[in-house]
Each structure stands twice: as C-alpha cells, then as structure tokens.
Design an enzyme around this catalytic site. Sequence first.
Site, PDB file in Angstrom:
ATOM      1  N   HIS A 161       0.838  -1.203   0.000  1.00 58.10           N
ATOM      2  CA  HIS A 161       0.000   0.000   0.000  1.00 58.10           C
ATOM      3  C   HIS A 161       0.872   1.252   0.000  1.00 58.10           C
ATOM      4  O   HIS A 161       2.025   1.216   0.445  1.00 58.10           O
ATOM      5  CB  HIS A 161      -0.863   0.040   1.277  1.00 58.10           C
ATOM      6  CG  HIS A 161      -1.951  -0.975   1.336  1.00 58.10           C
ATOM      7  ND1 HIS A 161      -2.074  -1.875   2.372  1.00 58.10           N
ATOM      8  CD2 HIS A 161      -2.990  -1.226   0.502  1.00 58.10           C
ATOM      9  CE1 HIS A 161      -3.141  -2.644   2.170  1.00 58.10           C
ATOM     10  NE2 HIS A 161      -3.709  -2.270   1.038  1.00 58.10           N
ATOM     11  N   CYS A 248      -2.234   0.218  10.015  1.00 58.87           N
ATOM     12  CA  CYS A 248      -3.265  -0.711   9.525  1.00 58.87           C
ATOM     13  C   CYS A 248      -4.246  -1.151  10.605  1.00 58.87           C
ATOM     14  O   CYS A 248      -5.363  -1.557  10.305  1.00 58.87           O
ATOM     15  CB  CYS A 248      -2.626  -1.979   8.983  1.00 58.87           C
ATOM     16  SG  CYS A 248      -1.173  -1.724   8.008  1.00 58.87           S
TER      17      CYS A 248
HETATM   18  C1  CIR Z   1      -3.508  -7.901   3.390  1.00 60.82           C
HETATM   19  O1  CIR Z   1      -2.695  -8.369   2.590  1.00 60.82           O
HETATM   20  O2  CIR Z   1      -4.533  -7.349   3.043  1.00 60.82           O
HETATM   21  C2  CIR Z   1      -3.212  -8.056   4.865  1.00 60.82           C
HETATM   22  N1  CIR Z   1      -2.578  -9.312   5.107  1.00 60.82           N
HETATM   23  C3  CIR Z   1      -2.345  -6.911   5.346  1.00 60.82           C
HETATM   24  C4  CIR Z   1      -3.041  -5.585   5.246  1.00 60.82           C
HETATM   25  C5  CIR Z   1      -2.226  -4.480   5.813  1.00 60.82           C
HETATM   26  N2  CIR Z   1      -2.949  -3.263   5.750  1.00 60.82           N
HETATM   27  C6  CIR Z   1      -2.413  -2.088   5.456  1.00 60.82           C
HETATM   28  O3  CIR Z   1      -1.241  -2.006   5.079  1.00 60.82           O
HETATM   29  N3  CIR Z   1      -3.190  -1.022   5.479  1.00 60.82           N
END
Ligand code: CIR
Length: 258
Positions: A161, A248
Amino acid sequence: MAPLALTRPVSRSIDRCQLTYLARGTIDIDLASRQHRAYEQALEAAGATVERLPAADDLPDAVFIEDTAVVLDEIAVITRPGAASRRSETVAVARRLADLRPLAVIEAPATLDGGDVLRVGRSLFVGRTARSNATGREALARICESFGYTMIPVDVHDCLHLKSAASWLGDETVLVDPAHVCPRDFEGLNILRSAPGETGAANVLKIGGLVLTAAAFPRTRRVLERAGFSCRVVENGELARAEGGLSCCSLIVDPVAY
Ligand code: CIR
C-alpha cells in the site's frame, strides 16, 4: 475531545491472511493478540479513546481495519477492498461509522484499500497498487471533491500500500521510504526519509503528540527523534508476518462531528 481509535481483534484465522510479498509462515496468534493489546494501550497513551469492534474470526485480515474505510471530518467512505476475501470486513465497520459520519460507499468494479489513502490537509494521496484501481481512486475523488479535497495518484513500487511506505507526521510533513515511493510526488511538503534498508519503517502512526513506531526500525525512530518528534515504540513483529504495519490496525475518527 479525544480522537476515537476503532480497532478489531486479531482473528483466530489470521494464519490464512492475504500475503503478497512474504512467504507464509506460522503466526503465533496469542503473541499477536498481546502485541495488539499493547498497540491499543499506546493509542490510549497518545490520548485516543480505543473502541474494539466485534471479532470476526472467519475473516483472517479483519485486524487490519484501516483498509475498510477512509474517515474524513465530513464523511466516511466505506471501501471495497482489493482482495475479495476482505470485502465482508466492511460490514461491521460501516455499521459503527454510520453513528459517527455520513457514509459513502465505493461500489464494484471499483476497488480501494484504506491503506492506499494518505490524507495531508485537503490532499488525498492515493496509491496506484494492485489493491486500489483507477476506478476506485476516481470514485474517492468524486465523493470527496465537494468537501474541497483533491485526489493525487501516487506510484508505489514493490510494496502493498501507499501507507506501507509513506505516513503523515502532522502539519505539512510526511515520512517517505524512497525505495518504494518517490519523494517528488509530495511536492511542496516537508519530507523526512526513513532509514535506508528499514523496509516498512515509513509506516508510522502520528496520533496526539506521539508517533508510534515499530520496534524493528530503530534507525528510522532516530530520524524522527532528531527531527523533534516524540516516539513511542510498539512491538508489531507477529502482525508484520501478515504484512500489517502500525497504521493498519486502527481507524482514527477525529473529534469533529460526533
Ligand atoms: C492484506 O494483505 O490485506 C493483509 N494481510 C495486510 C493488510 C495491511 N494493511 C495495510 O497495510 N493497510
């Protein structure tokens, strides 16, 4: 009034989380939960009121609540996460945010992850990533333009992201990892660079007078401290195995309209 930090517990199924860059390994759920509780305490130490939404043990990535919404002072935009396995996470979040803000919803075929949206004043920098498509970025721009926000697309290289590699530090300052995001894309802002080689260190969370930084990145913490920021170190090692950083794990709702 204190900002509200919405969080969600670590799901018992987190070992089935989405993974893009990391190989699947074992995640110690109890350790991840203890670290998550310490993170919530750090949010409280920074002056936030923490509210946990209900657990969703059938949704492996639910702890990464940031991706489910973009909360502005005027409106909350419920996202449509790029990973299909994450789309139902928005239901409980929307239910709670409806008490706090008018809602708008990103609709198919648009996709948008909250982790791709970095707000600096009235600018919404939005990552061009596999999770957030052009239709999603444009939908966000349309929803927010009447409130005076401008959407600025940003290229992101080799990370999940935009906010994995760039964070707001208050006022006009952002922390950027130049290995993944070009600092020139934030023209006009003050740029601090995370320490070379500390991949993921540019994901920090500025809340109240504190910047939460991950324990794995001491050199970037020193960059921040030398620039005058007060940091609180948070151990995030287990959730980092699920490709989650510090921003996150919360959705921050500033105390304007509730
Ligand atoms: C994903 O791949 O969606 C989750 N395992 C990690 C999400 C992390 N979120 C973020 O960076 N905002």
